[in-house]
Structure formats: structure tokens, C-alpha cells
Design a protein around this motif. Structure first.
Motif, PDB file in Angstrom:
ATOM      1  N   ARG A 159      -2.635   0.587   3.149  1.00 35.62           N
ATOM      2  CA  ARG A 159      -1.295   0.648   3.567  1.00 35.62           C
ATOM      3  C   ARG A 159      -0.555   1.468   2.895  1.00 35.62           C
ATOM      4  NH1 ARG A 159      -0.771  -6.236   3.069  1.00 35.62           N
ATOM      5  NH2 ARG A 159      -2.308  -6.520   4.783  1.00 35.62           N
ATOM      6  N   ALA A 160      -0.800   1.925   1.551  1.00 34.72           N
ATOM      7  CA  ALA A 160       0.017   3.062   1.127  1.00 34.72           C
ATOM      8  C   ALA A 160      -0.469   4.552   1.528  1.00 34.72           C
ATOM      9  CB  ALA A 160      -0.074   3.032  -0.399  1.00 34.72           C
ATOM     10  N   ALA A 161      -1.405   4.518   2.094  1.00 37.80           N
ATOM     11  CA  ALA A 161      -1.913   6.162   2.289  1.00 37.80           C
ATOM     12  C   ALA A 161      -0.995   6.706   3.190  1.00 37.80           C
ATOM     13  CB  ALA A 161      -3.403   6.029   2.943  1.00 37.80           C
ATOM     14  N   THR A 162      -0.439   8.035   2.752  1.00 30.63           N
ATOM     15  CA  THR A 162       0.257   8.954   3.699  1.00 30.63           C
ATOM     16  C   THR A 162      -0.281  10.215   3.737  1.00 30.63           C
ATOM     17  OG1 THR A 162       1.585   9.303   1.778  1.00 30.63           O
ATOM     18  CG2 THR A 162       2.505   7.578   3.277  1.00 30.63           C
ATOM     19  N   ALA A 163      -1.301  10.497   2.930  1.00 33.81           N
ATOM     20  CA  ALA A 163      -1.756  11.932   2.803  1.00 33.81           C
ATOM     21  C   ALA A 163      -2.819  11.970   3.882  1.00 33.81           C
ATOM     22  CB  ALA A 163      -2.321  12.093   1.411  1.00 33.81           C
ATOM     23  N   PRO A 164      -3.224  13.141   4.157  1.00 31.03           N
ATOM     24  CA  PRO A 164      -4.268  13.346   5.230  1.00 31.03           C
ATOM     25  C   PRO A 164      -5.565  12.963   4.690  1.00 31.03           C
ATOM     26  CG  PRO A 164      -3.140  15.483   4.991  1.00 31.03           C
ATOM     27  CD  PRO A 164      -2.477  14.467   3.810  1.00 31.03           C
ATOM     28  N   LEU A 165      -6.444  12.506   5.397  1.00 28.55           N
ATOM     29  CA  LEU A 165      -7.746  11.910   5.101  1.00 28.55           C
ATOM     30  C   LEU A 165      -8.719  12.886   4.504  1.00 28.55           C
ATOM     31  CD1 LEU A 165      -8.158   8.957   7.673  1.00 28.55           C
ATOM     32  CD2 LEU A 165      -7.439   8.775   5.231  1.00 28.55           C
ATOM     33  N   PRO A 166      -9.489  12.575   3.585  1.00 26.30           N
ATOM     34  CA  PRO A 166     -10.569  13.676   3.339  1.00 26.30           C
ATOM     35  C   PRO A 166     -11.619  14.140   4.125  1.00 26.30           C
ATOM     36  CG  PRO A 166     -10.997  11.529   2.066  1.00 26.30           C
ATOM     37  CD  PRO A 166      -9.720  11.324   2.885  1.00 26.30           C
TER      38      PRO A 166
END
Length: 615
Positions: A159-166
Motif C-alpha cells: 500500500r505504501a510502495a511508490t518506487a519502481p519495482l526491483p
């Protein structure tokens, strides 16, 4: 009710027929409330609700419990002195029920009090046994608590993820689907339990947290080296290349990749510590580019690398410690050789879109003090998926993704998003598109597995996590893959024709089983877990009416292509009043490790009403 048990006797009510679905909707009780606690903004509340619903689904399936006319599931606990209750949001003929919050009341007329998942687990564990084992009750409660905490962390992360996925530019649809099982197995009481992982380790080693890590490397003296390969390149040459820096290897040794958690634990095992002290095993430490855990946690993937690694991992994940057994390593090589003997060509001629992900090599250590599993054996798995290929783990595709509040909308999934996009693009009703997608899926993924069973005499433990679906550019199923060197069953009834293809088959892999044992397990893994699990997911996520999907499944099972396979499973699904089903809650209460002992008695099984026959 049939069970395969050890330990204290279980007291389980006989199964009652599941309520028949209506023609319009398979939902029991009042209409779903506008607020779904899986979508609660607090990840801890959503995680609690997910755990509670999984426990209640298990109980309903494994005991035959059903809701009353008022739409509530009620369970007598504490010897009948109290009652556990939960409103039914959706009653699924296939078993993927949805529930509201649970409450506990002590006797008639007593006000109901909210109850959490850990308390619910302890109450159900005690209710399931005539003489509850306090240790098993406590173990289940502790593992439910662990699963809830980890689920809350996973939901908070997403829900908090905003950075590009690895994964960089080569990050594939395959890896994305492997990281999508946010809640885990919907029919398991402790789907995210991983006792032994601290918070930092969990962040690095969990696929749902987009973890990644360097492998830990040992060098093993060649007089201790154990390895096998069914491909031209030897296992030690493959691992030397995966090490990235072969100069790290001392002369006369081979490179052995390990999970970093496993490497730390192994150093405390007497036989391994002795080999390290003697200099016959060499600890090279972490090395190389990061690898990404897939849905099984212990199988790792690195974009751009032609190999995946199925590592030994002594953690208890769901019901078992995940260390590779030697017979499984031999099974992977055998299956590759068997397919290459001409069977794969015959299979592809009939079903060109389907294949098995091969495990054609392995590497490990031979030493009498290690035992089996020895904890040092690694499977080398061929990685067949290109970055742009739309290959999805089925369990990840159908998994609920409760990212946050959506009002009265159903909990989303990757498959739900895909089907809604298909419906919008084609201008057709969502239930119609879903039914067509389901029928295409059966042809692309299920029919080839039935062919391998009926024509070749090989049944696959094809549950949803072991199965992959390939989608075309529009999102329709066009093929599939199966993976897992643990999950092959050779039929004794087909032994002559199988050994004619590959003499000596099964001698080291312990893979031949009596046909009735295979029929029993195949009915669960492909019939219940996989196909009915898909029906239940589509129904509970309001993508289609389960009654319509069950009717479509009957149409598929009676079709000429299925009949021509000769597999016994379609007839069982069409006509048997009950089906054998693995009981994950009762298995957990009994403390069974599903990788230990004979296949026929590794888990508790119960007979459940067959919704296909009643469709």
C-alpha cells in the motif's frame, strides 16, 4: 469421512451437502456489507480478517459446516459452552467463502464479543480433537500469529510502495506474478507463517516484499561432490558460471550455491561444521548479483540468467521444512530424460502450448553424517521465460490484492483486472467474458495435464502454485507450464510402457504409486485445488456466477477431447458424490510435515461434497 491420521483422534462432524447455488448468485445470507474488512485502511485489520477467513474456510470445508438460514456460520467451541459466529458475505460452491468479522458468545443470550484470528485458531484446534494436544494448539496459535504479522507487513509494503519495482528493465511478468501472493493459500490456516525469519531477513527473502539477495556460496572438495545432469553441461560447470567470479573457487573444488539463511543455519550442524573445520567445505560467503525469491520462497530467479535455483531451506513454510530430498533430485533428471525420449514430441503434437519446466541438473554434497535431506543440495531449473512473455503463476494471478479501500467494490486480483479490461475492450458483459476465459483456460492448461495422465500414465501434482498460464497479447490463455520435481506420480498401471521409454525409471526416484493412491491425490491437486480453486476465486471476486462456471466445467469434462485422454479424473468429477480433499487445518493440528513419510499418509484427507456432480 475418510482421514489419514497419526496422533490424537480428531472429532470432526460428518460432512453435510453444500447449499445448492441459486440460479442468480451463489451468495448465502444478506447482501455483502458495503465495507469489506480485507480493504480496511489499517493493514493489521486487513491481515487479521484474511487470517480469520482462511481459518473459517478451512473449518467449513474440513467439517462440512454450513451457514444457517440467517446467513451466519456458527461453530460450537469450548465443549459447547460458547459459540463462534461470523456472517457470510459469499458462500461458494467451490469453497472460496467470504466472511465478515467473527464474534464469540458464551451461552445463549450472552452478548457477542469480537474475536481475533489467534483466539479463533486455538478454539478450532481444541474443538477438532477429543483430547486436544496443548502443544499442537499452542503451535497452531503461534503460527497463525506469525502469519498475521507477516501479512500485515506485506499489505503495508504494497500500500505504501511508490518506487519502481526491483528487477530492472528485464523484470518480467513472470516475476511480477510470483510476487503477487499477498495473502497466500486461501485454504490454509497459516499461509504466511515462516517461523525463523526476523524482520530484516523477511524483507530480503520474501517475494511479496520484493526481496532480493546475494547467494551464499560454498566450495566443495570434489571427493565430496554429488551431482547429476541430464543436459550436456555438467552441474558444476553451470554453478561455476553462476558464481560470476570463478577465481573465488579453490583448486579441486566445485561451486555450491546456498540460500543465505540456510548457510547460517548449516554452520551449526555438526557434520557441516566438521567439514568446514577440516577444509573439505570452504565458505566463500555472499557473491554475485542479487537473485529474487519466487512464490515458493526457496526457488530464486535472476533476470537474464538461463537457470533458476531451487535451494534447500530448513524454514517451516506452511506445513513443511523445505529441504531438497535426493529422490526429488533424481526425479527431476528422470522426468527430463523421459520427456526427451519422445514423450514430449507426442505431447506437443497434441498440445503445443504446454510443457514442463525442467529440473535437469542438481548439485550437492555426499557425506554419511549429513543424512537425507542433508541441507546442501540445490536443484538447477531451466528458466524458459523471456522478459516479454506473459507467464503467470496461477495462484498469483487469482490471488486477492487488498491494496486499500474501494467502497463496495470486490477485492481486486490481477485476473480480475485483466478480465475487466477484456470486457471493456470487447464491449461484452463481464460474466460472459469470464466464462469464455475459463473455458479457454481449461483447454490450454487443464486438458494437457489430463492427456499426460491418461495417455502417458504420469499424473502431476498440479496445484495452482505449481502451474503457470501463458496469455496472449489480449489476455486470453494460450498455453501453460508445470513445475516442481516433487510432484510427479508414475502410475503402476502404466509401468510397462513408461519403463519401455526409459529403462530403470523410478529406481532412484521412488515415483511409482498404485493407481488408486494417484487418483486420490490427483483429484485434490488438479480437481479441487486448481480447477475448483479457480472457480471459487472467480465467484468470490464477483467476476462470474459459480453455478455457470460449474456448468461450463461439466461441458468441458464431457467433451470429446477430454474423453479421448482416457484419464479417470473427469469421470470422478462428473459423477462422484464426494471428492477426497486435503485438510490443511487438520493436517496442521496433527503437526504433520507433508514432505515426510509415505505419500498416502503425509496429510489428513477428508471427503467433501462434489460441487461438479451437483452442478
Amino acid at each position: 469421512m475418510s482421514t489419514a491420521l497419526t496422533g490424537a483422534p480428531l472429532h470432526v462432524p460428518a460432512p453435510r451437502p453444500a447449499p445448492a447455488p441459486t440460479a442468480t448468485a451463489p451468495t448465502a445470507g444478506p447482501a455483502p456489507a458495503p465495507s469489506d474488512r480485507l480493504l480496511h485502511p489499517d493493514p493489521s485489520v486487513a491481515a487479521e480478517q484474511a487470517a480469520l477467513e482462511a481459518l473459517l474456510r478451512c473449518w467449513a470445508r474440513e467439517t462440512g459446516a454450513a451457514p444457517g438460514p440467517d446467513g451466519y456460520l456458527r461453530i460450537a467451541v469450548l465443549g459447547g459452552a460458547a459459540r463462534l459466529s461470523a456472517p457470510v458475505r459469499h458462500w461458494s460452491p467451490a469453497g472460496w467463502h467470504r466472511f465478515g468479522p467473527a464474534t464469540l458468545a458464551a451461552g445463549e443470550g450472552t452478548a457477542d464479543a469480537p474475536v481475533d484470528a489467534v483466539t479463533t485458531a486455538a478454539l478450532l484446534a481444541a474443538a477438532a480433537a477429543d483430547r486436544p494436544d496443548p502443544g499442537q494448539v499452542a503451535d497452531l496459535a503461534a503460527r497463525v500469529a506469525d502469519s498475521v504479522v507477516r501479512t500485515a507487513d506485506i499489505l503495508a509494503h504494497h500500500r505504501a510502495a511508490t518506487a519502481p519495482l526491483p528487477g530492472g528493465p528485464e523484470r518480467s511478468e513472470f516475476l511480477a506474478a510470483e510476487q503477487s501472493l499477498l495473502l497466500g493459500h486461501p485454504m490454509h490456516p497459516t499461509p504466511k507463517s515462516r517461523d525463523g525469519l526476523g524482520p530484516a531477513q523477511s524483507a530480503a527473502y520474501s517475494p511479496e516484499l520484493h526481496g532480493s539477495f546475494q547467494l551464499h556460496w560454498y566450495a566443495v572438495d570434489r571427493d565430496l561432490l554429488a551431482a547429476g545432469s541430464a543436459v550436456p553441461e555438467s552441474a558444476d560447470r553451470i554453478t561455476a558460471r553462476l558464481l560470476d567470479d570463478p577465481a573465488l573457487l579453490p583448486p579441486g573444488t566445485a561451486a555450491l550455491p546456498l540460500h543465505p539463511w540456510q548457510a547460517r543455519e548449516l554452520a551449526h550442524r555438526p557434520a557441516v561444521a566438521e567439514l568446514l573445520a577440516e577444509g573439505r567445505l570452504h565458505d566463500l560467503g555472499p557473491a554475485g548479483d542479487p537473485w529474487y525469491p519466487t512464490s515458493s520462497v526457496r526457488t530464486v530467479y535472476r533476470p537474464g540468467t538461463p537457470w533458476m535455483l531451487k535451494l534447500s531451506l530448513g524454514l517451516r513454510i506452511t506445513n513443511s521444512r523445505r529441504e531438497n530430498l535426493r529422490k526429488e533430485l533424481h526425479r527431476g533428471l528422470e522426468m527430463h530424460r523421459l520427456l526427451e525420449s519422445g514423450l514430449a514430441d507426442e505431447w506437443r503434437a497434441a498440445h503445443p502450448g504446454f510443457d514442463i519446466v525442467r529440473d535437469p541438473a542438481w548439485i550437492g554434497v555426499d557425506h554419511p553424517g549429513l543424512g537425507d535431506p542433508g541441507g546442501l543440495d540445490t536443484v538447477l531449473r531451466a528458466q524458459p521465460f523471456a522478459p516479454g512473455e506473459r507467464a503467470y503463476c496461477v495462484a498469483g494471478l487469482v490471488a486477492e490484492r487488498p491494496h486499500g479501500a474501494r467502497g463496495a467494490d470486490p477485492v481486486p486480483s490481477r485476473l480480475g483486472d485483466l478480465l475487466r479490461a477484456l470486457a471493456a475492450r470487447t464491449g461484452r458483459p463481464l460474466p460472459t467474458v469470464t466464462a469464455e476465459w475459463f473455458l479457454r483456460y481449461l483447454d490450454a492448461v487443464v486438458l494437457p495435464v489430463l492427456w499426460l495422465d491418461g495417455v502417458a500414465g504420469i499424473a502431476l501434482e498440479a496445484h495452482q502454485q505449481n502451474s503457470l498460464v501463458l496469455l496472449d497479447a489480449a489476455g486470453w490463455p494460450e498455453g501453460g507450464r508445470y513445475r516442481d520435481n516433487q510432484g510427479y506420480y508414475y502410475r503402476l498401471g502404466a509401468a510397462d510402457r513408461l519403463t519401455a521409454r526409459l529403462p530403470g525409471l523410478g529406481a532412484r526416484s521412488d515415483t511409482f504409486l498404485d493407481d488408486p493412491v494417484i487418483d486420490h491425490h490427483f483429484a485434490y491437486y488438479l480437481g479441487i485445488n486448481h480447477v475448483l480453486g479457480l472457480v471459487g476465486a472467480l465467484g468470490s471476486q464477483q467476476l462470474a456466477d459459480e453455478a455457470v462456471l460449474l456448468a461450463a466445467l461439466r461441458r468441458f469434462l464431457t467433451g470429446p477431447a477430454v474423453t479421448a485422454t482416457g484419464s479417470a479424473l473427469p469421470g470422478l468429477l462428473l459423477d462422484a458424490p464426494t471428492l477426497p480433499c486435503k485438510a490443511n487445518l487438520l493436517t496442521r493440528i496433527q503437526g504433520l510435515d507433508e514432505l515426510v513419510g509415505p505419500v498416502a499418509t503425509q496429510s489428513v484427507y477428508v471427503d467433501i461434497p462434489n460441487p461438479v456432480a451437483g452442478a
